[in-house]
Write an enzyme that holds these catalytic residues in place. Structure first.
Site, PDB file in Angstrom:
ATOM      1  N   GLY A 195       0.853  -1.187   0.000  1.00  7.33           N
ATOM      2  CA  GLY A 195       0.000   0.000   0.000  1.00  7.33           C
ATOM      3  C   GLY A 195       0.885   1.232   0.000  1.00  7.33           C
ATOM      4  O   GLY A 195       1.457   1.595   1.032  1.00  7.33           O
ATOM      5  N   SER A 202      -0.251   7.744  13.840  1.00  8.19           N
ATOM      6  CA  SER A 202      -0.898   9.052  13.755  1.00  8.19           C
ATOM      7  C   SER A 202       0.089  10.136  13.354  1.00  8.19           C
ATOM      8  O   SER A 202       1.261  10.087  13.707  1.00  8.19           O
ATOM      9  CB  SER A 202      -1.512   9.437  15.098  1.00  8.19           C
ATOM     10  OG  SER A 202      -2.072  10.735  14.992  1.00  8.19           O
ATOM     11  N   GLY A 258      -0.726  12.014  10.152  1.00  8.03           N
ATOM     12  CA  GLY A 258      -0.990  12.417   8.777  1.00  8.03           C
ATOM     13  C   GLY A 258       0.232  12.244   7.901  1.00  8.03           C
ATOM     14  O   GLY A 258       1.201  11.563   8.272  1.00  8.03           O
ATOM     15  N   LYS A 272      -5.513   3.741  19.260  1.00  5.97           N
ATOM     16  CA  LYS A 272      -5.622   4.661  18.123  1.00  5.97           C
ATOM     17  C   LYS A 272      -7.073   5.088  17.911  1.00  5.97           C
ATOM     18  O   LYS A 272      -7.352   6.242  17.572  1.00  5.97           O
ATOM     19  CB  LYS A 272      -5.056   4.019  16.841  1.00  5.97           C
ATOM     20  CG  LYS A 272      -5.165   4.909  15.599  1.00  5.97           C
ATOM     21  CD  LYS A 272      -4.374   6.186  15.777  1.00  5.97           C
ATOM     22  CE  LYS A 272      -4.374   7.199  14.675  1.00  5.97           C
ATOM     23  NZ  LYS A 272      -5.238   7.189  13.560  1.00  5.97           N
ATOM     24  N   HIS A 321      -7.726   7.668  20.448  1.00  8.55           N
ATOM     25  CA  HIS A 321      -6.996   8.869  20.000  1.00  8.55           C
ATOM     26  C   HIS A 321      -7.869   9.646  19.010  1.00  8.55           C
ATOM     27  O   HIS A 321      -8.023  10.863  19.101  1.00  8.55           O
ATOM     28  CB  HIS A 321      -5.663   8.458  19.348  1.00  8.55           C
ATOM     29  CG  HIS A 321      -4.997   9.534  18.541  1.00  8.55           C
ATOM     30  ND1 HIS A 321      -5.440   9.918  17.289  1.00  8.55           N
ATOM     31  CD2 HIS A 321      -3.934  10.334  18.803  1.00  8.55           C
ATOM     32  CE1 HIS A 321      -4.680  10.894  16.825  1.00  8.55           C
ATOM     33  NE2 HIS A 321      -3.761  11.159  17.723  1.00  8.55           N
ATOM     34  N   ASN A 322      -8.445   8.923  18.066  1.00  3.32           N
ATOM     35  CA  ASN A 322      -9.261   9.594  17.052  1.00  3.32           C
ATOM     36  C   ASN A 322     -10.549  10.164  17.639  1.00  3.32           C
ATOM     37  O   ASN A 322     -10.998  11.223  17.220  1.00  3.32           O
ATOM     38  CB  ASN A 322      -9.584   8.624  15.908  1.00  3.32           C
ATOM     39  CG  ASN A 322      -8.409   8.461  14.969  1.00  3.32           C
ATOM     40  OD1 ASN A 322      -7.264   8.653  15.360  1.00  3.32           O
ATOM     41  ND2 ASN A 322      -8.672   8.107  13.726  1.00  3.32           N
ATOM     42  N   GLU A 347      -9.518  13.275  19.070  1.00  2.64           N
ATOM     43  CA  GLU A 347      -9.266  14.178  17.925  1.00  2.64           C
ATOM     44  C   GLU A 347     -10.595  14.811  17.453  1.00  2.64           C
ATOM     45  O   GLU A 347     -10.676  16.035  17.259  1.00  2.64           O
ATOM     46  CB  GLU A 347      -8.616  13.350  16.810  1.00  2.64           C
ATOM     47  CG  GLU A 347      -8.451  14.038  15.477  1.00  2.64           C
ATOM     48  CD  GLU A 347      -7.896  13.053  14.413  1.00  2.64           C
ATOM     49  OE1 GLU A 347      -6.877  12.407  14.653  1.00  2.64           O
ATOM     50  OE2 GLU A 347      -8.525  12.939  13.334  1.00  2.64           O
ATOM     51  N   ARG A 361     -20.894  16.316  13.524  1.00  2.00           N
ATOM     52  CA  ARG A 361     -20.476  16.074  12.126  1.00  2.00           C
ATOM     53  C   ARG A 361     -21.692  15.541  11.364  1.00  2.00           C
ATOM     54  O   ARG A 361     -21.907  15.887  10.202  1.00  2.00           O
ATOM     55  CB  ARG A 361     -19.340  15.057  12.068  1.00  2.00           C
ATOM     56  CG  ARG A 361     -18.002  15.609  12.505  1.00  2.00           C
ATOM     57  CD  ARG A 361     -16.856  14.755  12.003  1.00  2.00           C
ATOM     58  NE  ARG A 361     -15.610  15.133  12.642  1.00  2.00           N
ATOM     59  CZ  ARG A 361     -14.418  14.679  12.286  1.00  2.00           C
ATOM     60  NH1 ARG A 361     -14.291  13.818  11.296  1.00  2.00           N
ATOM     61  NH2 ARG A 361     -13.326  15.063  12.919  1.00  2.00           N
ATOM     62  N   ARG A 393     -38.023   3.458  37.982  1.00  2.00           N
ATOM     63  CA  ARG A 393     -37.839   2.112  37.398  1.00  2.00           C
ATOM     64  C   ARG A 393     -38.490   1.052  38.280  1.00  2.00           C
ATOM     65  O   ARG A 393     -39.104   0.098  37.810  1.00  2.00           O
ATOM     66  CB  ARG A 393     -36.338   1.806  37.237  1.00  2.00           C
ATOM     67  CG  ARG A 393     -35.650   2.635  36.163  1.00  2.00           C
ATOM     68  CD  ARG A 393     -34.147   2.367  36.100  1.00  2.00           C
ATOM     69  NE  ARG A 393     -33.857   1.034  35.596  1.00  2.00           N
ATOM     70  CZ  ARG A 393     -33.233   0.086  36.280  1.00  2.00           C
ATOM     71  NH1 ARG A 393     -32.837   0.317  37.520  1.00  2.00           N
ATOM     72  NH2 ARG A 393     -33.017  -1.086  35.748  1.00  2.00           N
ATOM     73  N   HIS A 450     -37.929  -2.895  38.922  1.00  2.00           N
ATOM     74  CA  HIS A 450     -36.528  -3.127  38.543  1.00  2.00           C
ATOM     75  C   HIS A 450     -35.579  -3.147  39.746  1.00  2.00           C
ATOM     76  O   HIS A 450     -34.398  -3.365  39.568  1.00  2.00           O
ATOM     77  CB  HIS A 450     -36.083  -2.069  37.526  1.00  2.00           C
ATOM     78  CG  HIS A 450     -36.796  -2.195  36.215  1.00  2.00           C
ATOM     79  ND1 HIS A 450     -36.687  -3.311  35.425  1.00  2.00           N
ATOM     80  CD2 HIS A 450     -37.659  -1.365  35.574  1.00  2.00           C
ATOM     81  CE1 HIS A 450     -37.436  -3.153  34.330  1.00  2.00           C
ATOM     82  NE2 HIS A 450     -38.037  -1.984  34.416  1.00  2.00           N
TER      83      HIS A 450
HETATM   84  C1  6PG Z   1      -4.227  10.544  12.498  1.00  2.00           C
HETATM   85  C2  6PG Z   1      -5.664  10.693  12.046  1.00  2.00           C
HETATM   86  C3  6PG Z   1      -6.008   9.855  10.879  1.00  2.00           C
HETATM   87  C4  6PG Z   1      -7.481   9.925  10.491  1.00  2.00           C
HETATM   88  C5  6PG Z   1      -7.894  11.224   9.931  1.00  2.00           C
HETATM   89  C6  6PG Z   1      -9.261  11.230   9.279  1.00  2.00           C
HETATM   90  O1  6PG Z   1      -4.077  10.235  13.673  1.00  2.00           O
HETATM   91  O2  6PG Z   1      -3.300  10.742  11.719  1.00  2.00           O
HETATM   92  O3  6PG Z   1      -6.506  10.322  13.104  1.00  2.00           O
HETATM   93  O4  6PG Z   1      -5.678   8.532  11.199  1.00  2.00           O
HETATM   94  O5  6PG Z   1      -7.692   8.963   9.525  1.00  2.00           O
HETATM   95  O6  6PG Z   1      -7.837  12.198  10.893  1.00  2.00           O
HETATM   96  O7  6PG Z   1     -10.291  10.885  10.108  1.00  2.00           O
HETATM   97  P1  6PG Z   1     -11.792  11.255   9.700  1.00  2.00           P
HETATM   98  O8  6PG Z   1     -11.871  11.178   8.204  1.00  2.00           O
HETATM   99  O9  6PG Z   1     -12.659  10.219  10.347  1.00  2.00           O
HETATM  100  O10 6PG Z   1     -12.012  12.645  10.203  1.00  2.00           O
END
Ligand code: 6PG
Length: 470
Positions: free
Chosen positions: A12, A131, A133, A185, A188-189, A192, A290, A448, A454
């Site tokens: 990849g 993580s 980018g 991870k 983490h997201n 984020e 979102r 309840r 309950h």
């Molecule tokens: C990272 C990011 C990455 C993630 C993007 C997009 O840690 O580098 O978390 O892994 O894929 O931020 O996430 P979304 O498209 O869900 O916003």
């Protein structure tokens, strides 16, 4: 390099895979890449320095033949079916002891299944969060490997070399058993998503409530990034406010459509938190908002119907901006607290042994949620590695007590101006509930028991009780 064999293979060669290989090559490793799309392979070769040992191949068998043993092969392919497909193609080519690494954003349940399956084939499998980018992959990401300890030991020197460094320390560590790498991870997201939601709300207060233009917002964010809010997401926000659109000459941020995308990791975090169960309302709100944003046409129709008057915030601008900074910092601490409490709970429920001290340590550099605050969390976990929630740390409690009033003030003003600050509200609500030794859910328990027998527990004696309500 011995026998002309290569150290590492990558399947990849999208931007992440390509950049990680270039990073490995910079650090003296010889690497082979494979991608079904030959153009991606060519891009890798074009970008690599002539003195580096970088090669592409046109089949997996060619790659496997040229790797030193045990082979170290990483996949950076889209999560889901493509990962299983690659594993299926690799299986007949590999030998016992070889290591397969999944560096994508795979769902941890899939990682668990793959770990068990590959163990039965005597192969090592490492589910690994990466993580940072594109730039992170190229110059130093934060890396979250988990699962097979023997494989981690083997990979450690290589991963430490390519990871980001903070005070000379690598931003990679073993995250725990089984699918812990991908679990960490995922959370983490989730964090984020929450921080991005909070920043977008503050942006709305600055833009709509205080009437700041992009240049002024650039100044505010730049200043914040020089203080205790210092973080990657604040830094890039400051940068975004300056970007011009080459076609129109306008500020790019103003012509980007207000529909947020997502690939699922935030949603998984929320769903998984409800399964545990543990409360992460600010992450939930980030996912939900979102989702609301996607219904643009309905929002346009609803605005025309309701005609909301978004009144300016009547306050001294400089003072209010200072409150906003404090409010944002408080809410950010609280959303990290939610995510880290989730990891604490998941670690014991799934017996993953996640070292929270090392989680925050390796998040200090390279990753999207890197921030100065992580130093405080690192100190908190050094004092108490099994802290259930960072809000229980006395130093962080002091910080929050100082900032709490600003968070309340900002929320009150924003609500009066009809600006949705639901992420900020959820953070404050979480704090208010978490610091409440006497929540009103005794009434829920009574209800309840009244309508459904309950049962409930009492504060004055142990046991389970039911009442014949009159
Ligand atoms: C990272 C990011 C990455 C993630 C993007 C997009 O840690 O580098 O978390 O892994 O894929 O931020 O996430 P979304 O498209 O869900 O916003």
């Amino acid at each position: 390099m011995s026998n002309n064999l290569f150290h590492f293979g990558m399947i990849g060669l999208g931007t992440m895979g390509r950049n990680l290989l270039l990073n490995l090559a910079d650090n003296g490793f010889s690497v082979i890449g494979f991608d079904k799309d030959e153009q991606k392979g060519s891009a890798l070769l074009n970008e690599s320095a002539p003195q580096h040992k970088v090669k592409t191949v046109s089949s997996l068998s060619e790659m496997v033949l040229q790797l030193e043993q045990p082979r170290k092969i990483m996949m950076l392919v889209p999560a889901g079916r493509p990962v299983d497909d690659v594993i299926d193609s690799l299986l007949p080519l590999l030998q016992p002891g070889d290591i397969i690494i999944d560096g994508g954003n795979s769902f941890f349940v899939d990682t668990l299944r793959r770990t068990t399956f590959l163990q039965s084939k005597q192969l090592h499998f490492v589910g690994m969060g990466v993580s940072g980018g594109e730039k992170g992959a190229r110059f130093g990401p934060s890396i979250m490997p988990g699962g097979d300890v023997a494989a981690w030991k083997n990979l450690q020197p290589l991963l430490e070399a390519v990871s980001a460094k903070v005070n000379g320390e690598p931003c990679v560590a073993y995250m725990g058993k089984d699918a812990a790498g991908h679990y960490v991870k995922m959370v983490h997201n989730g964090i984020e998503y929450a921080i991005m939601q909070l920043i977008s709300e503050v942006y709305d207060v600055l833009r709509t409530g205080l009437g700041l233009n992009n240049a002024e917002m650039h100044q505010v964010f730049t200043q914040w990034n020089e203080g205790e809010l210092k973080s990657f997401l604040i830094e890039i926000s400051a940068q975004i406010f300056l970007q011009k659109d080459p076609d129109t000459g306008k500020n790019l941020v103003d012509i980007i459509l207000d529909k947020a995308g997502s690939k699922g990791t935030g949603k998984w975090t929320s769903q998984e938190a409800m399964n545990l169960p543990i409360s992460i309302p600010t992450i939930d709100i980030a996912v939900a908002f979102r989702d609301i944003s996607v219904y643009k046409d309905e929002r346009v129709a609803a605005e025309a119907l309701y005609q909301p008057k978004r009144t300016p915030i009547a306050a001294n601008k400089a003072t209010f901006i200072a409150h906003l900074g404090n409010a944002l910092q408080a809410a950010i601490i609280i959303c990290y607290a939610q995510g880290l409490a989730m990891l604490h709970k998941a670690s014991s429920v799934y017996n993953m042994n996640i070292p929270l001290k090392n989680v925050v340590k390796i998040w200090r550099g390279g990753c999207i949620i890197r921030s100065l605050l992580l130093e405080d969390f690192y100190t908190a976990y050094q004092n108490n590695p099994d802290l259930a929630n960072i809000l229980l740390d006395p130093q962080l409690a002091k910080q929050l007590q100082i900032k709490e009033l600003a968070l309340r003030t900002v929320i009150v003003q924003a609500i009066q101006s009809k600006i949705a600050v639901t992420g900020l509200m959820s953070a404050l609500g979480y704090l208010d509930a978490y610091t409440d030794a006497n929540m009103p859910v005794n009434l829920i328990q009574a209800q309840r028991d009244l309508f459904g027998a309950h049962t409930y527990q009492r504060i004055d004696k142990p046991g389970i009780f039911h009442t014949q309500w009159d």
